[in-house]
Scaffold this motif. Sequence first.
Motif, mmCIF file in Angstrom:
data_model
loop_
_atom_site.group_PDB
_atom_site.id
_atom_site.type_symbol
_atom_site.label_atom_id
_atom_site.label_comp_id
_atom_site.label_asym_id
_atom_site.label_seq_id
_atom_site.Cartn_x
_atom_site.Cartn_y
_atom_site.Cartn_z
ATOM 1 N N TYR A 1 -17.568 37.516 6.717
ATOM 2 C CA TYR A 1 -17.306 38.008 5.365
ATOM 3 C C TYR A 1 -17.947 37.087 4.323
ATOM 4 O O TYR A 1 -18.581 37.545 3.365
ATOM 5 C CB TYR A 1 -15.805 38.096 5.127
ATOM 6 N N ALA A 2 -17.801 35.784 4.528
ATOM 7 C CA ALA A 2 -18.302 34.811 3.554
ATOM 8 C C ALA A 2 -19.812 34.764 3.507
ATOM 9 O O ALA A 2 -20.415 34.541 2.451
ATOM 10 C CB ALA A 2 -17.746 33.425 3.879
ATOM 11 N N GLY A 3 -20.466 34.978 4.664
ATOM 12 C CA GLY A 3 -21.913 34.906 4.713
ATOM 13 C C GLY A 3 -22.416 33.481 4.617
ATOM 14 O O GLY A 3 -21.648 32.515 4.629
ATOM 15 N N TYR A 4 -23.735 33.353 4.521
ATOM 16 C CA TYR A 4 -24.319 32.012 4.495
ATOM 17 C C TYR A 4 -24.194 31.349 3.130
ATOM 18 O O TYR A 4 -24.249 30.129 3.006
ATOM 19 C CB TYR A 4 -25.786 32.063 4.926
ATOM 20 N N ASP A 5 -24.045 32.156 2.075
ATOM 21 C CA ASP A 5 -23.927 31.623 0.718
ATOM 22 C C ASP A 5 -22.527 31.928 0.198
ATOM 23 O O ASP A 5 -22.270 32.963 -0.398
ATOM 24 C CB ASP A 5 -24.997 32.248 -0.180
ATOM 25 N N ILE A 6 -21.611 31.004 0.435
ATOM 26 C CA ILE A 6 -20.202 31.241 0.111
ATOM 27 C C ILE A 6 -19.974 31.278 -1.393
ATOM 28 O O ILE A 6 -20.432 30.404 -2.127
ATOM 29 C CB ILE A 6 -19.317 30.139 0.735
ATOM 30 N N ASN A 7 -19.239 32.293 -1.813
ATOM 31 C CA ASN A 7 -18.739 32.359 -3.190
ATOM 32 C C ASN A 7 -17.283 31.917 -3.158
ATOM 33 O O ASN A 7 -16.396 32.700 -2.806
ATOM 34 C CB ASN A 7 -18.852 33.791 -3.725
ATOM 35 N N PRO A 8 -17.001 30.645 -3.507
ATOM 36 C CA PRO A 8 -15.628 30.122 -3.359
ATOM 37 C C PRO A 8 -14.580 30.951 -4.100
ATOM 38 O O PRO A 8 -13.474 31.139 -3.594
ATOM 39 C CB PRO A 8 -15.739 28.714 -3.945
ATOM 40 N N ALA A 9 -14.918 31.450 -5.277
ATOM 41 C CA ALA A 9 -13.947 32.211 -6.060
ATOM 42 C C ALA A 9 -13.519 33.484 -5.334
ATOM 43 O O ALA A 9 -12.374 33.931 -5.462
ATOM 44 C CB ALA A 9 -14.537 32.562 -7.428
#
Length: 375
Positions: free
Chosen positions: A197-205
């Motif tokens: 779900y997070a993928g390689y480029d995490i969006n912390p928010a």
Amino acid sequence: MKRAILTAVLLSPVVLFAQGEKPFTINGTVAQLHKPAKVYLNVRKGDDNMLDSAAVKDGKFSFRGTLKEPSMASLMLVISDQPPDMPHGGKRDVLPLFLDKGNITITTQDSISKAVVKGSAANDAYLQLDGMLKDIDTEMRSLQKEYRQLYMAKDEEGMKKLEPRFDSLEAKEKSIMRSYLAKNPGSPIAMFALNQYAGYDINPADVEPVFKKLNKKIRNSESGKAFVQRLEAAKKTAVGQPALDFTQSDVNGKAVSLNAFRGKYVLVDFWASWCGPCRAENPNVVRAYSKYKSKGFEILGVSLDDKKDKWLAAIQADNLSWTHVSDLKGWKNAAAELYSIRAIPQNFLIDPQGKIIAKNLRGDALETKLGEVMQ
């Protein structure tokens, strides 16, 4: 792309367990197999792959090992003296599965890819999620095939037109995974699903609230703790944060630091000569650099190559006339690890004050962003 660690086949009935690890066994049957064959077991443990093998005798094979937590794995059946990387017919006979502690049985008539797995609660959960994603996966494979054909034909316009379709499928996939995690916060494959779900480029928010709703046991697992580290790294490299400085050698062996570019807009571009999508993206980067370099725009290319000759050849072939650095350690590149790079291409646009103002600008997005900030 991750390094493989070869482990010996267990020949003794005595197994020494690492702290916190629990035993598993696999007993397999390939009922109609009467030829000499081997089964290869590849188990993902953190960022490493553990590889084991077992001979098939009278249609039977077995494995024993230990796990700290349910782990993604695969079984590959290779008949006769075929090497595991070159099976007859060109198509590998592979079964993806999730290993769990305890006794697991694998049964099939002939092909391992058609086997039935019993005894692993984690694999049952994996099949459930896989079924939910089946239609999207089918569409994605078809789209990827179409993209590869366009790439081979060097049809950049055609590739660009496919991007909205990729985005739409990925959005649907993420929606399904988020729903699955909300309904199954204690799933044995929760961290696998969250990483997808997070993928390689995490969006912390976006991702951190999903993680915090998982069961405490899941959050405190080995993979849960590793994910926390990824979250923290993502926060440090988010848009608005000061860029993390690093120093590596350029093509002539001279040390170059990111901070040396202060006062200019600089794109830190993570790539490699062996990365097809990176090479396909390079013409867009070249075009943006040609248009804006006279206005104070620079690029610092960071290569995840491990062979200098191939790195240099790609720079020349793609006409990449900016500064390039690498420590030639592949995925272990120190700058890539600092920026938590798990897939390439990736890039970070940094302003003259050293602040990250954009990430992963692909296609026309880089030129568009530079046009906004460099007027």
